[in-house]
Design a protein around this motif. Structure first.
Motif, PDB file in Angstrom:
ATOM      1  N   HIS A  62       0.864  -1.178   0.000  1.00  0.00           N
ATOM      2  CA  HIS A  62       0.000   0.000   0.000  1.00  0.00           C
ATOM      3  C   HIS A  62       0.904   1.232   0.000  1.00  0.00           C
ATOM      4  CE1 HIS A  62      -3.515   2.356   2.119  1.00  0.00           C
ATOM      5  NE2 HIS A  62      -3.152   2.889   0.966  1.00  0.00           N
ATOM      6  N   VAL A  64       1.128   5.389  -0.423  1.00  0.00           N
ATOM      7  CA  VAL A  64       0.439   6.679  -0.412  1.00  0.00           C
ATOM      8  C   VAL A  64       1.444   7.747  -0.842  1.00  0.00           C
ATOM      9  CG1 VAL A  64      -0.762   8.408   0.979  1.00  0.00           C
ATOM     10  CG2 VAL A  64      -1.155   5.970   1.395  1.00  0.00           C
ATOM     11  N   GLU A  65       1.114   8.457  -1.925  1.00  0.00           N
ATOM     12  CA  GLU A  65       2.006   9.496  -2.439  1.00  0.00           C
ATOM     13  C   GLU A  65       1.782  10.819  -1.712  1.00  0.00           C
ATOM     14  OE1 GLU A  65       4.306   8.609  -4.330  1.00  0.00           O
ATOM     15  OE2 GLU A  65       3.587   6.737  -5.229  1.00  0.00           O
ATOM     16  N   ASP A  67       0.868  13.600  -2.888  1.00  0.00           N
ATOM     17  CA  ASP A  67      -0.335  14.299  -3.333  1.00  0.00           C
ATOM     18  C   ASP A  67      -1.621  13.618  -2.880  1.00  0.00           C
ATOM     19  OD1 ASP A  67      -0.535  12.060  -4.924  1.00  0.00           O
ATOM     20  OD2 ASP A  67      -0.342  13.118  -6.841  1.00  0.00           O
ATOM     21  N   GLY A  68      -1.490  12.552  -2.088  1.00  0.00           N
ATOM     22  CA  GLY A  68      -2.655  11.864  -1.566  1.00  0.00           C
ATOM     23  C   GLY A  68      -3.120  10.683  -2.390  1.00  0.00           C
ATOM     24  N   SER A  69      -2.599  10.514  -3.598  1.00  0.00           N
ATOM     25  CA  SER A  69      -2.981   9.366  -4.418  1.00  0.00           C
ATOM     26  C   SER A  69      -2.436   8.086  -3.788  1.00  0.00           C
ATOM     27  CB  SER A  69      -2.468   9.522  -5.842  1.00  0.00           C
ATOM     28  OG  SER A  69      -1.050   9.616  -5.860  1.00  0.00           O
ATOM     29  N   GLU A  70      -3.139   6.993  -4.029  1.00  0.00           N
ATOM     30  CA  GLU A  70      -2.790   5.723  -3.398  1.00  0.00           C
ATOM     31  C   GLU A  70      -2.734   4.592  -4.420  1.00  0.00           C
ATOM     32  OE1 GLU A  70      -5.022   4.619   0.090  1.00  0.00           O
ATOM     33  OE2 GLU A  70      -5.652   6.693   0.425  1.00  0.00           O
ATOM     34  N   THR A  71      -1.891   3.616  -4.122  1.00  0.00           N
ATOM     35  CA  THR A  71      -1.850   2.376  -4.888  1.00  0.00           C
ATOM     36  C   THR A  71      -1.883   1.220  -3.910  1.00  0.00           C
ATOM     37  OG1 THR A  71      -0.482   3.415  -6.597  1.00  0.00           O
ATOM     38  CG2 THR A  71      -0.574   1.017  -6.578  1.00  0.00           C
ATOM     39  N   LYS A  72      -2.810   0.297  -4.136  1.00  0.00           N
ATOM     40  CA  LYS A  72      -2.874  -0.914  -3.335  1.00  0.00           C
ATOM     41  C   LYS A  72      -2.744  -2.124  -4.254  1.00  0.00           C
ATOM     42  CE  LYS A  72      -5.813   0.537   0.559  1.00  0.00           C
ATOM     43  NZ  LYS A  72      -7.083   0.231   1.293  1.00  0.00           N
ATOM     44  N   GLN A 107       8.231   2.308  -5.306  1.00  0.00           N
ATOM     45  CA  GLN A 107       7.173   2.207  -6.301  1.00  0.00           C
ATOM     46  C   GLN A 107       6.891   0.734  -6.546  1.00  0.00           C
ATOM     47  OE1 GLN A 107      10.519   4.053  -8.850  1.00  0.00           O
ATOM     48  NE2 GLN A 107       9.019   3.384 -10.373  1.00  0.00           N
ATOM     49  N   HIS A 272       4.731   5.627   2.736  1.00  0.00           N
ATOM     50  CA  HIS A 272       4.295   7.014   2.526  1.00  0.00           C
ATOM     51  C   HIS A 272       5.456   7.758   1.878  1.00  0.00           C
ATOM     52  CE1 HIS A 272       2.838  11.014   2.871  1.00  0.00           C
ATOM     53  NE2 HIS A 272       3.556  11.332   3.926  1.00  0.00           N
ATOM     54  N   GLU A 285      -1.206   9.990   8.289  1.00  0.00           N
ATOM     55  CA  GLU A 285      -1.294   8.832   7.397  1.00  0.00           C
ATOM     56  C   GLU A 285      -1.254   7.527   8.194  1.00  0.00           C
ATOM     57  OE1 GLU A 285      -2.177   9.076   4.473  1.00  0.00           O
ATOM     58  OE2 GLU A 285      -1.650  11.121   3.867  1.00  0.00           O
TER      59      GLU A 285
END
Length: 347
Positions: A62, A64-65, A67-72, A107, A272, A285
């Motif tokens: 998980h 969290v960038e 800018d608030g964007s997320e990848t799970k 990443q 993060h 976060e």
């Protein structure tokens, strides 16, 4: 994805792992009764990760960038994605024993690549994106690298790095660079083309070079994957945990606590990303995403205690420090604010 069957090595690893989980609060029993798994053949990506990932929709990674964007990415999806990358790399000429410089940030492609290389029995040379051309020439030369996987924004650093090595860019390919994104079109069914011996080389780390020329340190398919059962135990990781370790890719601590220890425990790796450390944002976060275990170097702990630690509504169950020794007064500040003791590991 081709479902991986549990092997005797899988079961031996699981038994050792479960023994440590069972005796997490009883060090004497754990110390007296634990026996290291010593398989003759073992591939952690195939015989552990793929086995626990089969049909597993829990979150493995998980991110969290800023800018608030997320990848799970779930365990099952990570297994399939690494299969595709392994098949694609094999089609590009990556073979068992080949050395790959991996210079990526925090990443998804970093975790995919390491698992894929492991499945291929290739050797990973982790490299921080902070390296410049002179350091990279040294790593390509002394590391005898046959392939390089780097962020698109870092490819220019290799313009003056001679060598007949495959160039793969993540985030868009320029001249003479293959596009990593093409791997997504490969099959998710991976079949290994040989057995992995326990003492086959898995990773080659260059030391920091603080006092002398960086040295190459070898790790095998058991020294890190199996060895970091100890890190899982020390941190206190459990299945289902959400683990945040602040570490930069390219350093060994990243493999210890952002790859092997959490996935040995079947925990989520939480990241993060930020350009400038903001303790208030970090704690927000951690609360928002339910971080249950937290590891950070002393520099981060010292900045955290300068902020309002009370901002964190639900402190992690497990907190540890690693690197140089942590000041006792910092440990006491955290204990007063969060009700937990920072376990200090250094060396």
């Amino acid at each position: 994805m081709t479902a991986q069957s549990a092997t005797s090595a899988t079961e031996g690893f699981r038994a050792a792992r479960d023994f440590l989980l069972q005796h997490r609060e009883d060090y004497e029993t754990a110390y007296q009764g634990f026996a290291w798994p010593r398989p003759e053949r073992f591939n952690w990506a195939l015989e552990w990760f793929d086995v626990i990932a089969e049909g597993n929709d829990r979150t493995a990674l998980h991110i969290v960038e800023e800018d608030g964007s997320e990848t799970k990415v779930s365990f099952a999806a990570m297994s399939a994605r690494s299969d595709r990358v392994a098949n694609w790399l094999r089609a590009r000429g990556v073979r068992a024993g080949d050395r790959i410089i991996v210079m990526l940030g925090n990443q998804v492609e970093l975790w995919e690549t390491v698992l894929a290389a492991m499945k291929l029995r290739a050797v990973v040379i982790p490299a921080t994106p902070l390296l410049g051309p002179a350091d990279l020439r040294d790593r390509v030369d002394r590391g005898r690298a046959r392939h390089v996987i780097a962020r698109a924004e870092d490819t220019a650093k290799f313009d003056d790095v001679p060598g007949d090595y495959t160039r793969i860019a993540v985030g868009g390919a320029g001249a003479d660079w293959l596009d990593y994104a093409d791997a997504a079109g490969e099959s998710a069914g991976f079949e290994p083309d040989g057995v992995t011996l326990a003492d086959d080389t898995l990773m080659l780390y260059f030391t920091s070079g603080t006092t002398a020329r960086p040295k190459l340190v070898e790790h095998t398919h058991t020294s890190y994957p199996v060895g970091h059962l100890s890190t899982m135990y020390w941190i206190g990781l459990r299945p289902g945990d959400v683990h945040l370790n602040i570490s930069s890719p390219g350093w060994a601590k990243h493999a210890w606590s952002n790859l092997f220890a959490p996935w040995n425990a079947e925990a989520t790796v939480f990241i993060h990303n930020y350009t400038r450390f903001d303790p208030a944002r970090l704690m927000d976060e951690m609360d928002r995403h339910g971080v249950t275990s937290f590891c950070a170097p002393p520099t981060v702990w010292r900045m955290l205690v300068q902020a309002d630690l009370g901002r964190l509504a639900t402190p992690p169950r497990e907190v540890v420090a690693a690197g140089e020794p942590l000041n006792p007064e910092v440990i006491e500040s955290v204990r007063r604010a969060w009700g937990v003791t920072v376990r200090d590991g250094f060396g």
